[in-house]
Scaffold this active site. Structure first.
Site, PDB file in Angstrom:
ATOM      1  N   TYR A 107       0.847  -1.343  -0.035  1.00 20.27           N
ATOM      2  CA  TYR A 107      -0.005   0.020   0.196  1.00 20.27           C
ATOM      3  C   TYR A 107       0.798   1.287  -0.087  1.00 20.27           C
ATOM      4  CZ  TYR A 107      -3.552  -3.337   1.254  1.00 20.27           C
ATOM      5  OH  TYR A 107      -4.398  -4.266   1.093  1.00 20.27           O
ATOM      6  N   PRO A 120     -10.958   0.336  -2.951  1.00 21.69           N
ATOM      7  CA  PRO A 120     -12.268  -0.264  -3.370  1.00 21.69           C
ATOM      8  C   PRO A 120     -13.614   0.572  -3.097  1.00 21.69           C
ATOM      9  CG  PRO A 120     -11.133  -1.854  -1.925  1.00 21.69           C
ATOM     10  CD  PRO A 120     -10.551  -0.388  -1.612  1.00 21.69           C
ATOM     11  N   HIS A 342      -7.498   1.550   1.535  1.00 21.07           N
ATOM     12  CA  HIS A 342      -7.190   0.046   1.671  1.00 21.07           C
ATOM     13  C   HIS A 342      -6.336   0.022   2.772  1.00 21.07           C
ATOM     14  CE1 HIS A 342      -7.484  -4.175   1.071  1.00 21.07           C
ATOM     15  NE2 HIS A 342      -7.727  -4.018  -0.288  1.00 21.07           N
ATOM     16  N   LYS A 422     -24.106 -25.429  -1.618  1.00 18.34           N
ATOM     17  CA  LYS A 422     -24.179 -25.979  -0.323  1.00 18.34           C
ATOM     18  C   LYS A 422     -24.888 -27.167  -0.290  1.00 18.34           C
ATOM     19  CE  LYS A 422     -24.142 -22.142   2.935  1.00 18.34           C
ATOM     20  NZ  LYS A 422     -25.015 -21.259   4.165  1.00 18.34           N
ATOM     21  N   GLN A 424     -25.054 -29.148  -2.523  1.00 17.86           N
ATOM     22  CA  GLN A 424     -24.309 -30.095  -3.360  1.00 17.86           C
ATOM     23  C   GLN A 424     -22.987 -30.688  -2.593  1.00 17.86           C
ATOM     24  OE1 GLN A 424     -24.804 -31.557  -6.416  1.00 17.86           O
ATOM     25  NE2 GLN A 424     -26.827 -30.650  -6.524  1.00 17.86           N
ATOM     26  N   ILE A 426     -20.731 -28.526  -1.525  1.00 18.81           N
ATOM     27  CA  ILE A 426     -19.567 -27.985  -1.902  1.00 18.81           C
ATOM     28  C   ILE A 426     -19.474 -26.618  -1.481  1.00 18.81           C
ATOM     29  CG2 ILE A 426     -18.495 -26.999  -4.251  1.00 18.81           C
ATOM     30  CD1 ILE A 426     -19.556 -29.104  -5.756  1.00 18.81           C
ATOM     31  N   ASP A 429     -17.839 -20.695  -2.083  1.00 20.09           N
ATOM     32  CA  ASP A 429     -16.539 -19.837  -2.635  1.00 20.09           C
ATOM     33  C   ASP A 429     -15.739 -20.647  -3.634  1.00 20.09           C
ATOM     34  OD1 ASP A 429     -14.930 -17.281  -2.238  1.00 20.09           O
ATOM     35  OD2 ASP A 429     -13.443 -18.800  -1.690  1.00 20.09           O
ATOM     36  N   SER A 553     -11.731 -11.465  -4.964  1.00 14.99           N
ATOM     37  CA  SER A 553     -12.127 -11.438  -3.872  1.00 14.99           C
ATOM     38  C   SER A 553     -13.524 -11.606  -3.220  1.00 14.99           C
ATOM     39  CB  SER A 553     -11.637 -10.299  -2.990  1.00 14.99           C
ATOM     40  OG  SER A 553     -11.575 -10.083  -1.634  1.00 14.99           O
TER      41      SER A 553
END
Ligand code: COA
Length: 644
Positions: A107, A120, A342, A422, A424, A426, A429, A553
């Site tokens: 930064y 951001p 940030h 979820k 499934q 999995i 993310d 992200s």
């Protein structure tokens, strides 16, 4: 968050005391002290994982070359060993061996404009007002909500957050209010006015390029109420009907070195210096904007990013100065959001604050405050010398170029949200990351180095590490998906395996065992020790690995512990998750920035690229991403996991 991979080589440390790890009082202090220190991962483990991470993104020849370099680097008693020992020594001496280095390289020494490249933006759902009264009323409630959150920070009643059952470092919450980034010729600094002898008691309000210092506490130390703030905002509005000719805040959007020069020019004048100091010391900034150009709800999210995030085109007034940590923007037509600096914090604490503020604005107003007359908010004046005027003109040109170059596509993916992966079994993310891998592969016929932010807040003063989403397993999946060689049930299995591998990397990263910050640490240690840079870091494969064409992200993380949340919610309105979208720029000229917010039944995405790059296109990426999500959904539904 941003893959601001430390391209700038660091100079020896010990020079920097910006957001110094503060000894927090009371409960938080005890909590912070109990957190584990960030470990230095074992050298051999990182080198093995590094070679694995290179496999999908470099050629066989490059990999063979790097293997030889790694072989040399890892020899007992060799350069790797010496640097590792140096890092371990550093870890024994510091609260967190990484945090100062990271703050500086990612930064404060990063010289590109913070606009697009670092700060951001977060866009909130459009609010239900259409006029100035509604705007000021909402802004007043928002300010009161933010002050309420500040009270929880000050009183240490903010529930400690948890990730995977482990408590998280709360230090970033102490950095996000009353903080400001000051430009420097080679390195910026961050100052924080939250505590000390005279903690900040005012915010800055910006309207029509004019700045006001608004005291938000009564003489007895209680925060102003919504009614009182509303009246103060009305006074500000009524005394700033004409747009100031010089949008002085635009100076902050410049390349950091230019802004540092302009800053010094600006504060040569005594009046300017006083005004700048007042802004720097404010708790946060609120910009009251004109209505955004009218657009349908569908395009609202996409279009609003420009004004809200990139710092607005010149007809808007939200050009604050300098980089105050938090800048809320409320426009007359219900558009609103914030931009944040940030350096002091990642997105999750900011989003947690936003969740609280948004819930607060929905509360019915119970108390009508007796109208004790309050002093007029102080107008902050600026003398525009020819030198300053010249700096403003140059900044206008640069900002214009940046805005023209920015390509943004924001989508709400309505077909399903995190409940589907979820169901499934999995990780949502991991599912989204695999969709990004598939989209990119379909567009370019290859995978690329991919960065996903992983929180290191399980450790004291932890910031982030990198989850490398392009893996051997993700490559197998994306190659199989459109290839002829595999049956659908095999493709589904490859997808499950790739998602599992991603989740395993995530767990490795959040427990301090990922490779990126360790490799950075070894590199910085070489600079500190004044030894020549090991060849491993001068290698083409290393450059490829650090060239993140996909920088991604998720904006959220961590939940308050259930009991703490319950206690907290008994007193407040609860912490519903705001349906917001966060947005940030690509980190390489030919890359994409992708931020997403998975909600239960839909997912918000913001995708950015640069128009000057012929190969990238944000809308095209959005299209491929939607298709990838749908195809993966269909694949899993049609090929359920076999029951054992
Ligand atoms: N089956 C069913 N459910 C699963 C699952 C599985 N296999 N794996 C995960 N889930 C559930 C989780 O329990 C969680 O449930 P919740 O919605 O009730 O909380 C949910 O799915 C989400 O989990 P997942 O998608 O795996 O992600 P996560 O919440 O663990 O977050 C990171 C992963 C990497 C985003 C997070 O660890 C992190 O580090 N965030 C920080 C991001 C950051 O700092 N960004 C900076 C922005 S500036």
């Amino acid at each position: 968050m941003l893959a601001l991979v430390a391209r700038t080589m660091a100079r020896p440390s010990g020079l920097l005391k910006p957001v110094a790890p503060r000894k927090l009082p009371g409960r938080y202090f005890a909590h912070q002290q109990d957190l584990p220190a960030l470990p230095v991962p074992p050298l051999q483990q990182t080198l093995d994982h590094y070679l694995l991470a290179l496999e999908p993104i470099v050629s066989e020849e490059e990999l063979a070359h790097t293997r030889a370099l790694v072989q040399d680097f890892r020899k007992p008693g060799g350069v790797g060993d010496r640097l590792q020992k140096g890092l371990e020594r550093r870890a024994r001496k510091h609260d967190n061996w990484l945090s100062d280095w990271w703050l500086r390289t990612a930064y404060l020494e990063y010289r590109l404009p913070v606009v697009v490249h670092s700060s951001p933006g977060v866009v909130l759902p459009k609010q239900d007002f259409q006029d100035r009264q509604g705007q000021l009323r909402f802004a007043a409630k928002l300010i009161e909500g933010a002050l309420d959150f500040k009270t929880m920070i000050d009183n240490e009643t903010l529930p400690v957050e948890y990730l995977g059952g482990k408590p998280l470092c709360m230090n970033q919450y102490y950095q996000i209010l009353s903080s400001c980034r000051i430009p420097g010729p080679k390195r910026d600094s961050v100052v924080n006015y939250a505590r000390g002898k005279k903690p900040s008691t005012h915010i800055t309000v910006v309207h029509n390029f004019q700045f006001f210092e608004l005291d938000v506490y009564c003489s007895d130390g209680t925060p102003l109420t919504t009614d009182q703030i509303f009246i103060q905002l009305e006074k500000i509005w009524n005394t700033s009907l004409q747009t100031n000719k010089e949008p002085i805040g635009i100076l902050t959007t410049n390349h950091r070195n230019s802004w540092a020069n302009a800053y010094n020019n600006l504060i040569k004048d005594k009046t300017n210096k006083e005004s700048v100091r007042s802004i720097e010391k404010s708790i946060f900034t609120v910009c009251l904007d004109a209505p955004m150009p009218r657009v349908s709800d569908d395009v609202y999210r996409s279009r609003i990013y420009f004004p809200l995030w990139v710092v607005p085109p010149c007809h808007l007034s939200s050009l604050s100065l300098p980089q105050i940590s938090l800048q809320f923007i409320v426009a007359e037509d219900g558009s609103c959001g914030l931009v944040y600096e940030h350096a002091p914090a990642e997105g999750p604490p900011i989003v947690a604050l936003l969740d609280h503020v948004v819930e607060y604005t929905k509360k019915p107003e119970m108390v009508r405050t007796p109208m004790v007359p309050l002093p007029m908010p102080k107008k902050l004046r600026f003398n525009i010398t020819p030198e300053v005027k010249n700096d403003i003109e140059k900044a206008k040109q640069n900002l214009n170029i940046m805005v023209q170059d920015l390509d943004i596509s924001a989508i709400v993916f309505h077909q399903f949200g995190k409940n589907f992966p979820k169901s499934q079994k999995i990780s949502p993310d991991a599912f989204i990351q695999m969709a990004l891998q598939l989209a990119y592969y379909r567009m370019y016929g290859q995978v690329c180095a991919t960065y996903e932010s992983a929180s290191l807040r399980m450790f004291r003063l932890g910031r982030t590490d990198t989850i490398r989403s392009a893996s051997v397993d993700s490559l197998k999946f994306v190659q199989a998906m459109d290839g002829a060689g595999k049956q659908d049930h095999e493709k589904a299995e490859l997808l499950r395996r790739a998602a599992q591998a991603h989740r395993a990397y995530t767990d490795m990263a959040i427990t301090g065992n990922a490779i990126d910050r360790h490799l950075l640490g070894l590199r910085l240690q070489a600079i500190e020790d004044l030894v020549s840079m090991p060849e491993l870091f001068m290698d083409t494969a290393y450059a490829v690995a650090m060239h993140f064409n996909l920088s991604t992200s998720q904006a959220r993380q961590g939940q308050p512990e259930k009991e703490a949340l319950k206690r907290h919610n008994d007193k407040t309105s609860g912490t519903a998750k705001t349906d917001c979208v966060m947005c940030f720029g690509p980190v390489v000229p030919d890359g994409y920035g992708v931020c997403y917010n998975p909600m239960s039944d839909h997912i918000n995405f913001a995708i950015t690229a640069f128009n000057s790059c012929a190969e990238t296109n944000a809308a095209r990426m959005a299209h491929y991403l939607e298709k990838a999500l749908l195809d993966m959904h269909q694949l899993l539904q049609e090929n359920p996991k076999p029951k054992l």
